[in-house]
Write a protein that holds these residues in place. Structure first.
Motif, mmCIF file in Angstrom:
data_model
loop_
_atom_site.group_PDB
_atom_site.id
_atom_site.type_symbol
_atom_site.label_atom_id
_atom_site.label_comp_id
_atom_site.label_asym_id
_atom_site.label_seq_id
_atom_site.Cartn_x
_atom_site.Cartn_y
_atom_site.Cartn_z
ATOM 1 N N GLN A 90 -13.006 6.374 -2.938
ATOM 2 C CA GLN A 90 -12.957 5.488 -4.107
ATOM 3 C C GLN A 90 -14.305 5.455 -4.821
ATOM 4 O OE1 GLN A 90 -12.922 1.091 -3.692
ATOM 5 N NE2 GLN A 90 -10.808 1.200 -4.472
ATOM 6 N N THR A 91 -15.395 5.466 -4.049
ATOM 7 C CA THR A 91 -16.735 5.427 -4.639
ATOM 8 C C THR A 91 -17.295 6.828 -4.938
ATOM 9 O OG1 THR A 91 -17.650 5.329 -2.398
ATOM 10 C CG2 THR A 91 -17.305 3.237 -3.556
ATOM 11 N N LYS A 92 -16.471 7.877 -4.720
ATOM 12 C CA LYS A 92 -16.799 9.271 -5.040
ATOM 13 C C LYS A 92 -17.999 9.805 -4.253
ATOM 14 C CE LYS A 92 -14.922 8.800 -9.698
ATOM 15 N NZ LYS A 92 -15.187 8.907 -11.152
ATOM 16 N N LEU B 18 2.522 -1.124 -7.992
ATOM 17 C CA LEU B 18 1.815 -0.564 -9.154
ATOM 18 C C LEU B 18 1.521 -1.627 -10.214
ATOM 19 C CD1 LEU B 18 3.847 2.761 -9.540
ATOM 20 C CD2 LEU B 18 1.509 2.509 -8.684
ATOM 21 N N GLU B 19 2.279 -2.711 -10.207
ATOM 22 C CA GLU B 19 2.077 -3.767 -11.201
ATOM 23 C C GLU B 19 0.948 -4.708 -10.811
ATOM 24 O OE1 GLU B 19 5.841 -5.632 -11.538
ATOM 25 O OE2 GLU B 19 6.865 -3.825 -12.295
ATOM 26 N N LYS B 20 0.529 -4.675 -9.565
ATOM 27 C CA LYS B 20 -0.548 -5.553 -9.124
ATOM 28 C C LYS B 20 -1.902 -5.048 -9.610
ATOM 29 C CE LYS B 20 1.571 -7.298 -4.870
ATOM 30 N NZ LYS B 20 1.386 -7.460 -3.399
ATOM 31 N N GLU B 21 -2.796 -6.000 -9.845
ATOM 32 C CA GLU B 21 -4.156 -5.635 -10.253
ATOM 33 C C GLU B 21 -4.982 -5.193 -9.056
ATOM 34 O OE1 GLU B 21 -5.940 -8.763 -12.443
ATOM 35 O OE2 GLU B 21 -4.499 -8.665 -14.088
ATOM 36 N N THR B 22 -4.761 -5.851 -7.944
ATOM 37 C CA THR B 22 -5.469 -5.472 -6.711
ATOM 38 C C THR B 22 -4.464 -5.315 -5.574
ATOM 39 O OG1 THR B 22 -5.851 -7.779 -6.122
ATOM 40 C CG2 THR B 22 -7.590 -6.649 -7.382
ATOM 41 N N VAL B 23 -4.803 -4.429 -4.663
ATOM 42 C CA VAL B 23 -3.942 -4.149 -3.509
ATOM 43 C C VAL B 23 -4.779 -4.343 -2.257
ATOM 44 C CG1 VAL B 23 -2.502 -2.430 -2.343
ATOM 45 C CG2 VAL B 23 -2.582 -2.497 -4.842
ATOM 46 N N SER B 24 -4.208 -4.997 -1.268
ATOM 47 C CA SER B 24 -4.946 -5.242 -0.033
ATOM 48 C C SER B 24 -4.997 -3.963 0.825
ATOM 49 C CB SER B 24 -4.282 -6.366 0.765
ATOM 50 O OG SER B 24 -2.990 -5.960 1.195
ATOM 51 N N GLU B 25 -5.937 -3.985 1.756
ATOM 52 C CA GLU B 25 -6.062 -2.838 2.660
ATOM 53 C C GLU B 25 -4.793 -2.652 3.477
ATOM 54 O OE1 GLU B 25 -9.445 -3.476 5.096
ATOM 55 O OE2 GLU B 25 -10.891 -3.373 3.460
ATOM 56 N N THR B 26 -4.181 -3.758 3.890
ATOM 57 C CA THR B 26 -2.968 -3.690 4.722
ATOM 58 C C THR B 26 -1.827 -3.051 3.954
ATOM 59 O OG1 THR B 26 -3.678 -5.725 5.829
ATOM 60 C CG2 THR B 26 -1.391 -5.038 6.130
ATOM 61 N N GLU B 27 -1.639 -3.461 2.689
ATOM 62 C CA GLU B 27 -0.563 -2.893 1.870
ATOM 63 C C GLU B 27 -0.780 -1.404 1.626
ATOM 64 O OE1 GLU B 27 0.850 -6.680 -0.878
ATOM 65 O OE2 GLU B 27 -0.949 -5.555 -1.460
ATOM 66 N N PHE B 28 -2.024 -1.047 1.356
ATOM 67 C CA PHE B 28 -2.324 0.368 1.101
ATOM 68 C C PHE B 28 -2.094 1.204 2.354
ATOM 69 C CE2 PHE B 28 -5.209 3.992 0.825
ATOM 70 C CZ PHE B 28 -4.841 4.516 -0.396
ATOM 71 N N LEU B 29 -2.531 0.662 3.514
ATOM 72 C CA LEU B 29 -2.348 1.397 4.767
ATOM 73 C C LEU B 29 -0.874 1.527 5.129
ATOM 74 C CD1 LEU B 29 -5.204 0.213 7.150
ATOM 75 C CD2 LEU B 29 -4.891 2.463 6.143
ATOM 76 N N GLU C 81 -6.531 14.695 3.169
ATOM 77 C CA GLU C 81 -7.204 15.877 2.622
ATOM 78 C C GLU C 81 -6.577 16.297 1.295
ATOM 79 O OE1 GLU C 81 -6.892 18.678 5.788
ATOM 80 O OE2 GLU C 81 -8.699 17.968 6.822
ATOM 81 N N ARG C 82 -5.221 16.202 1.193
ATOM 82 C CA ARG C 82 -4.556 16.538 -0.067
ATOM 83 C C ARG C 82 -4.992 15.592 -1.186
ATOM 84 N NH1 ARG C 82 -1.618 14.522 -3.319
ATOM 85 N NH2 ARG C 82 -1.515 12.652 -2.047
ATOM 86 N N LEU C 83 -5.099 14.301 -0.870
ATOM 87 C CA LEU C 83 -5.532 13.315 -1.859
ATOM 88 C C LEU C 83 -6.929 13.654 -2.384
ATOM 89 C CD1 LEU C 83 -4.980 10.540 -3.229
ATOM 90 C CD2 LEU C 83 -6.134 9.489 -1.274
ATOM 91 N N SER C 84 -7.802 14.098 -1.498
ATOM 92 C CA SER C 84 -9.169 14.435 -1.903
ATOM 93 C C SER C 84 -9.202 15.698 -2.764
ATOM 94 C CB SER C 84 -10.045 14.641 -0.659
ATOM 95 O OG SER C 84 -10.018 13.510 0.172
ATOM 96 N N LYS C 85 -8.367 16.684 -2.408
ATOM 97 C CA LYS C 85 -8.382 17.966 -3.133
ATOM 98 C C LYS C 85 -7.753 17.849 -4.514
ATOM 99 C CE LYS C 85 -8.216 20.791 1.055
ATOM 100 N NZ LYS C 85 -7.402 21.710 1.881
ATOM 101 N N GLU C 86 -6.797 16.932 -4.694
ATOM 102 C CA GLU C 86 -6.078 16.827 -5.966
ATOM 103 C C GLU C 86 -6.607 15.709 -6.865
ATOM 104 O OE1 GLU C 86 -1.959 16.475 -5.115
ATOM 105 O OE2 GLU C 86 -1.821 18.436 -4.116
ATOM 106 N N SER C 87 -7.756 15.163 -6.537
ATOM 107 C CA SER C 87 -8.328 14.091 -7.357
ATOM 108 C C SER C 87 -9.003 14.681 -8.595
ATOM 109 C CB SER C 87 -9.342 13.296 -6.536
ATOM 110 O OG SER C 87 -10.429 14.134 -6.185
ATOM 111 N N LEU D 205 -2.637 6.490 -7.438
ATOM 112 C CA LEU D 205 -2.843 5.425 -8.423
ATOM 113 C C LEU D 205 -3.333 4.134 -7.776
ATOM 114 C CD1 LEU D 205 0.356 5.999 -10.606
ATOM 115 C CD2 LEU D 205 -1.994 6.564 -11.237
ATOM 116 N N LEU D 206 -2.856 3.851 -6.575
ATOM 117 C CA LEU D 206 -3.180 2.573 -5.944
ATOM 118 C C LEU D 206 -4.574 2.542 -5.316
ATOM 119 C CD1 LEU D 206 0.155 1.578 -4.154
ATOM 120 C CD2 LEU D 206 -0.821 0.601 -6.224
ATOM 121 N N ILE D 207 -5.137 3.704 -4.985
ATOM 122 C CA ILE D 207 -6.408 3.691 -4.256
ATOM 123 C C ILE D 207 -7.540 3.094 -5.090
ATOM 124 C CG2 ILE D 207 -7.163 6.014 -4.948
ATOM 125 C CD1 ILE D 207 -8.133 6.338 -2.022
ATOM 126 N N THR D 208 -7.377 3.167 -6.410
ATOM 127 C CA THR D 208 -8.412 2.572 -7.276
ATOM 128 C C THR D 208 -8.309 1.049 -7.328
ATOM 129 O OG1 THR D 208 -6.956 2.879 -9.187
ATOM 130 C CG2 THR D 208 -8.535 4.642 -8.715
#
Length: 614
Positions: A257-259, A82-93, A293-299, A175-178
């Protein structure tokens, strides 16, 4: 009685063996386990069955120790992301994978808890039903009950520990997906690459399955080499499908992310399709999709997603409904027939029926103005046109579902058993209607008598039935087959003039010629609508019968059309004329003669004589 039952219940309770709670409760559980282990070690088995039972008890004791020692571990997320400005695809996955695994584990444990609770209930009843403490399987039941009890408690604690972990992970993921920088071009390139790989495997798998079918046609079993090849290709396909699912998740996260929620729904739809193609049920992939699907519904933009999701669900439901309607439920002469085909056929037939009705009405309306054309001819031509239109609609309807007119024999054969008897009377009436319309024996406007007593005016002759209206203004619908098969009297077939007979009686001794003259004169001078001017059709009186106590005469008159009141008016006129001239109606006579009748004496005609010998 109540005391007796209470005593019996108390006795049974005292004799029943209770569950050994020391196996899973208390602080000295491990010491108790050691005592049991020593006890089991000192027992010398007498046979193989006892050896197996002792071995099972030792294994269960070892599992109980592990459950007591190993407490559920509390999992936590790495907050440094959460402290990082950017997160890589690997870390997010990786984070997404960890969260999905926790969701999968929680669902499995909840299902296992239901299973464990059922086993605990069964084992408890089994233990309490034992009354002999020396029962050989009692200790095994106690250890098994304790194992399920501790397992249930362990799973319950694990589920409780997973709940905050999952909630924390879902918040962290949102929080991290952005902060993730997705390379959509690379992702799409990888998707295309994996899709081609999947396509190649599918081709190989199809070829292998065709080879399998050929082998099964010639022999009962397939070769081991081919079986191993199909199994290997199936595993490769599952592996590639999982790779494709991961790429689709990345694509979906980018569009989220791009809505671009429409593309998010498309990615979810593709993942659903991947799930259905796997050769086994992958609960982890199912959990991943659930979290996505939950992430999309609760955004924050959930309302847009839900609107699109509802639309997609409706479209999906429509597609499924349409597919079920397209699915054939019967094959007729190598042509699959579906509910959609049946609806299409019925729709074309309905359109043909509507066109036929419009044609019939317009044809009748246009030709009614042409007085030189007979109504019967107009109706025959109109009905023939309707038949042709309906036949053409039927042929077109058959062609729309892939059948041709040559298949009518097949359809007729299939339907003849069930509908033959039911349609027999209808077909007979329709053919009879065509005969009635083509002939001129019965026409619209004629007065006919059928079955001897039913008289009425023909209002309409249809294909199936004829509309008849009686003089009492009662409408009767008669099947055309009855008019063909029965004797029908047409009162107005070619000429509306007809003769009616009005019988009346006079006493013996009356002057027949005088009465005939009186009645004829009265009829000629009356205002009753009769034919009087034609010489051969003037009113006349005939002598009909010489009865036992009367002479029966009959008035003959000619009338035009159907006049039901004419007979009544003529009877009234006859009665008044006879009364005015002093001629009474005859009464029955009975003469009784007392004494001996001479042979030369004969009774008068119409008299009855009774002879009494003295």
């Amino acid at each position: 009685m109540k005391l007796l039952w209470s005593f019996l219940i108390l006795t049974i309770t005292l004799w029943c063996i209770p569950v050994d709670t020391k196996l899973y409760e208390g602080e000295n559980t491990l010491i108790y386990y050691d005592q049991l282990s020593q006890k089991l070690f000192n027992i010398t088995p007498m046979d193989d069955e006892e050896t197996e039972r002792l071995q099972n008890e030792k294994v269960l004791l070892g599992k109980l120790k592990l459950l007591i020692i190993n407490e559920p571990q509390v999992q936590t997320f790495d907050a440094s992301l959460l402290e990082k400005e950017t997160v890589s695809e690997t870390e997010f996955l990786k984070l997404f994978e960890m969260l999905s695994s926790a969701v999968e584990q929680k669902k499995k444990l909840e299902e296992i808890q239901v299973f464990t609770q059922e086993r605990l209930g069964y084992l408890k009843k089994s233990i309490e039903s034992v009354t002999d403490p020396q029962y050989k399987n009692l200790q095994l039941y106690q250890l098994q009950f304790a194992y399920y009890k501790l397992k249930h408690r362990h799973d319950e604690l694990t589920v409780k520990s997973l709940t905050p972990f999952i909630e924390e992970g879902e918040n962290t993921l949102s929080l991290l997906i952005t902060k993730v920088k997705f390379d959509i071009k690379k992702i799409q390139s990888n998707v295309d690459k994996v899709a081609k790989e999947l396509e190649n495997i599918n081709k190989k798998l199809i070829a292998a399955n065709l080879t399998k079918e050929r082998e099964l046609l010639s022999q009962e079993h397939i070769s081991k080499k081919l079986s191993e090849k199909i199994e290997k290709l199936t595993k490769e396909k599952d592996h590639v499908l999982l790779k494709l699912a991961d790429k689709e998740f990345l694509t979906g996260f980018y569009y989220f992310q791009t809505k671009v929620f429409k593309s998010v729904l498309q990615s979810q739809k593709k993942i659903h399709s991947i799930l259905s193609q796997l050769s086994y049920q992958d609960t982890l992939l199912d959990a991943k999709l659930e979290e996505f699907e939950r992430l999309s519904k609760e955004s924050k933009e959930a309302i847009n997603y839900n609107v699109l999701s509802l639309r997609e669900n409706l479209l999906s439901s429509y597609e499924k409904f349409y597919e079920s309607f397209q699915k054939p439920f019967v094959v007729l002469d190598e042509t699959p027939i579906s509910f959609l085909s049946i609806l299409k056929l019925l729709g074309i037939l309905l359109i043909g029926f509507i066109i036929a009705r419009i044609y019939f009405r317009l044809f009748i309306m246009l030709h009614k103005k042409r007085k030189e054309t007979k109504a019967v001819s107009i109706k025959i031509i109109a009905n023939l046109g309707v038949t042709l239109i309906l036949f053409a609609a039927f042929v077109i309807a058959l062609g729309s579902i892939g059948l041709s007119i040559t298949h009518l024999a097949v359809i007729a054969g299939a339907l003849s058993i069930g509908l033959g008897f039911a349609l027999r009377s209808i077909v007979s009436s329709m053919i009879s209607g065509m005969v009635l319309l083509s002939e001129k024996y019965i026409k619209t406007g004629d007065y006919i008598t059928i079955k001897g007593d039913l008289t009425g005016k023909v209002m309409d002759i249809g294909y199936r039935a004829t509309h008849l209206r009686t003089i009492d203004n009662i409408d009767i619908v008669i099947p055309n087959s009855e008019l063909i098969d029965s004797q029908v009297i047409n009162l107005t077939m070619e000429d509306r003039i007809r003769r009616i007979y009005v019988p009346f009686k006079v006493p013996y001794g009356s002057d027949i010629k005088k009465i005939s003259s009186l009645i004829t004169t009265a009829v000629m001078e009356s205002k009753i609508k009769l034919i009087r001017d034609i010489p051969r059709k003037k009113p006349n009186v005939w002598m009909q019968t010489v009865g036992e106590s009367f002479i029966e005469l009959e008035l003959l008159v000619w009338i035009e059309g159907i006049r039901p009141s004419t007979r009544s008016n003529l009877l009234i006129l006859i009665y008044e004329t006879l009364q005015a001239n002093g001629i009474n109606m005859p009464l029955p006579q009975l003469d009784v003669h007392l004494g001996v009748r001479k042979p030369s004496q004969r009774p008068k005609i119409g008299n009855m004589a009774y002879h009494v010998k003295s």
